[in-house]
Write a protein that holds these residues in place. Structure first.
Motif, short mmCIF file in Angstrom:
data_model
loop_
_atom_site.label_atom_id
_atom_site.label_comp_id
_atom_site.label_asym_id
_atom_site.label_seq_id
_atom_site.Cartn_x
_atom_site.Cartn_y
_atom_site.Cartn_z
N PRO A 5 0.35 -0.93 0.47
CA PRO A 5 0.34 0.57 0.37
C PRO A 5 0.97 1.47 -0.21
CG PRO A 5 0.12 -0.91 2.16
CD PRO A 5 0.97 -1.49 1.30
N GLY A 6 2.28 1.17 -0.59
CA GLY A 6 2.85 2.58 -0.25
C GLY A 6 2.64 3.48 -1.13
N GLY A 7 2.24 3.01 -2.53
CA GLY A 7 1.51 3.12 -3.35
C GLY A 7 3.13 4.18 -4.47
N MET A 8 4.01 3.74 -4.07
CA MET A 8 5.24 4.49 -4.57
C MET A 8 5.54 3.31 -5.79
SD MET A 8 7.57 4.66 -1.56
CE MET A 8 7.17 5.18 -0.19
N GLY A 9 6.63 4.59 -7.07
CA GLY A 9 6.50 4.06 -8.63
C GLY A 9 8.16 3.75 -8.45
N PRO A 10 9.18 3.74 -8.66
CA PRO A 10 9.91 3.59 -9.33
C PRO A 10 11.61 4.93 -8.94
CG PRO A 10 9.47 3.00 -11.18
CD PRO A 10 8.57 3.72 -10.69
#
Length: 632
Positions: free
Chosen positions: A541-546
């Motif tokens: 659930p952190g919602g992070m891209g590269p």
């Protein structure tokens, strides 16, 4: 159904019943709680906050009620028998003839930053009723009970009745119950989280005068309550107090919750097994089939089926030794289950070790040992003749035989994939016909054995043994599975799991070197399973891209990896994630045990054809150069 419940409530004239149902009002469909007593429908309360995140899509069917403490008279369907023509519908508070106030907070409203229980307490509500459909994920139940239910009642005071759905409701999620009674921050009663019974009851005796004392001690809350506009309650005939002996004690708070509130890893020993039993009963099938490789994933699935049998037989035995009652959950295929888990497991679990020339003696021994531990109906076969036959067909069509010695990686991958896909075909063949050989009716469900980390990076063959009817571990990380295996080994006597736990994860699809496995999962992926567990949670659930993940990992891993190494790991993950995301579209339905599940169908709606992430990778490279320059 509601009219039948109302009619039956005449048999218990002193019982206030609250149940849930969808209700259409002014052409709109609402999710509601209905209160009834002694043959009369008192109130239908519409839900005021809908769940639309993660696995929930409640607004597909319902709209939310928006008029706070306002209700209207709703005509009842004249074709259905009620001894009344209308019922209050909307938002409101009930009040008994002895001035006890009852309010409603439905499911998602408890989780909201503006929880309904606050305004209910400000109106002097004594008892708050919450009917919920809250699904299980690891650790969620403890948060729900301790932070939300107990936390809310400790903040605003009052009695909180929490009734949660329990069981598999024909979906990927398992509702884990844990229905509870709380008062003023104390837990008075709780039903076990993963019991298998269709019907469970818990009760508590409460002193409502404790609510007044508790609330009176908080002057700020008294001030807030005095500012509110007084709500006129919906009155009904009947008392909510009394009916007990003058010297009967109130229910004492529960202080030892060790058996009621499990650790996340301990929940793996109960949640998936409980789901598997409910799924098996509802499907009408006779058991499960597992292609048992001797590795950690398939071994974990086999252990969960055995724990399912332990749970079912244990429940039947406890019931016989206590009240001698019965329950539909004690039956499979119309017959009541016995009390011997080994016997039940032999009836419902079929396993097969599907060896190839690349399989090692170690995995064979692990598979055979675990099959004996769980007492499955086990067999072992070789698939090499089938592989050779298929390759000969290919050779006829294209004029060459692929080889592991070829410098072209496409040949190596094709040779691995054909082994994996043959095992899937054989699994379904065995599942359909195994019971024929045993002169038994019915068929088996095939269980998948791919963990969430493999699914995230696509480290599996499309349409291999990850393709099945249901996957108990499809949303569980390898790190958590290893801890689960340790518990299964130590607590449940599955001795063969020791060699499984100590083994190095491998697909065993490439040739052995000097009789030993040369292919390992982590070496081929380029990331360890522990690293994938961290990365998977940052993605969701952190919602992070590269780029965002790179910055976060600098904080988390900066003390053990260089900046270049962190960059390389992020790039490796997202390259694999990008090219393999299409596999998620056909992934086997997995029990939803974690929010970081990549389930494309319900939980993780994302593209399955991504761009190349070149822009994000360039930004990371620029940041690496900048950080190196600043550090010199």
């Amino acid at each position: 159904m509601l009219s039948k419940l109302v009619e039956k409530s005449k048999k218990w004239p002193n019982l206030l019943v609250v149940t849930g149902l969808p209700t259409r009002f002014r052409g709109l469909l609402y999710n509601c709680a209905a209160a009834l007593r002694n043959g009369k429908l008192l109130f239908i309360r519409a839900k005021m906050g809908l769940a639309d995140d993660n696995v929930y899509r409640e607004s597909r069917w319902f709209v939310k009620w928006t008029e706070t403490f306002k209700h209207y008279q709703m005509p009842l369907n004249s074709d259905i028998h009620f001894d009344q023509e209308t019922v209050p519908f909307g938002d409101g508070i009930l009040e008994s003839s002895d001035n006890v106030r009852i309010g409603f907070e439905i499911c998602e409203e408890l989780w909201s930053a503006r929880s309904t229980n606050v305004r209910l307490a400000e109106q002097g509500v004594d008892i708050m009723c919450n009917g919920s459909g809250s699904h299980h994920i690891l650790g969620k139940s403890n948060y729900r009970i301790n932070q939300l239910i107990l936390g809310s009642s400790a903040k605003v005071g009052g009695v909180y009745l929490y009734a949660n759905q329990r069981g598999c409701d024909g979906d990927r999620v398992y509702y884990d119950g844990a229905s509870s009674v709380a008062q003023n921050g104390d837990l008075l009663a709780q039903i076990h989280q993963f019991d298998i019974e269709d019907t469970s009851v818990v009760s508590a005796v409460v002193d409502l005068s404790d609510n007044q004392c508790f609330r009176h001690m908080k002057s700020s809350d008294r001030g807030n309550a005095s500012d509110q506009v007084t709500v006129v309650p919906i009155r009904f005939d009947g008392k909510m107090t009394g009916g007990i002996k003058y010297n009967e004690k109130s229910t004492a708070p529960i202080h030892n919750v060790e058996d009621l509130q499990l650790s996340p890893i301990a929940e793996l020993c109960h949640g998936p097994p409980a789901y598997l039993w409910t799924y098996l009963r509802r499907s009408g099938m006779a058991g499960y089939f597992i292609p048992l490789s001797g590795g950690q994933d398939s071994s974990a699935v086999a252990a969960m089926v055995r724990l399912m049998c332990e749970k079912v037989c244990g429940a039947i035995k406890r019931r016989r030794e206590t009240d001698g009652g019965d329950d539909p959950a004690y039956y499979l295929g119309g017959k009541k289950v016995g009390e011997d888990p080994a016997e039940l497991c032999n009836q419902v679990l079929f396993t097969c070790y599907m060896a190839s020339e690349h399989s090692s003696d170690e995995t064979r021994q692990c598979a055979e040992g675990l099959a004996k531990n769980v007492n499955s109906s086990h067999c072992g076969i070789f698939i090499d003749t089938i592989v050779t036959s298929i390759l000969k067909v290919f050779n006829v069509a294209y004029g060459f035989m692929p080889s592991f010695q070829s410098p072209d990686n496409r040949e190596t991958m094709a040779l691995q994939n054909i082994q994996a896909r043959i095992r899937m075909v054989l699994s379904y063949l065995f599942a359909q016909l195994a019971l024929v050989s045993h002169k038994r009716p019915g068929g088996l469900l095939v269980l998948g054995t791919a963990n969430v980390d493999e699914s995230l990076v696509g480290y599996l063959t499309k349409y291999d043994c990850s393709s099945a009817d249901i996957n108990p571990i499809g949303s569980v990380s390898k790190r958590d599975l290893r801890q689960f295996l340790e518990i299964a080994y130590e607590k449940y006597g599955m001795a063969a799991l020791r060699c499984v736990i100590d083994s190095t994860p491998t697909a065993e699809l490439k040739p052995l070197v000097d009789g030993k496995v040369a292919q390992t999962d982590e070496a081929e992926i380029g990331l360890t399973y522990d690293e994938l567990s961290v990365i998977g949670r940052l993605r969701k659930p952190g919602g992070m891209g590269p780029y965002g993940m790179f910055l976060k990992l600098l904080q988390l891993w900066g003390d053990k990896y260089s900046i270049d190494e962190i960059e390389e790991k992020v790039n490796k993950f997202f390259w694999r994630y990008r090219v393999n995301r299409h596999k998620a579209t056909v992934s086997t339905p997995a029990i939803h045990a974690e929010n970081y599940s990549p389930d494309d169908h319900r939980n993780d709606h994302r593209p399955f054809l991504y761009p190349d992430f070149s822009y994000q990778f360039e930004r990371i490279r620029e940041k690496v150069v900048e950080l190196k320059k600043n550090s010199t």
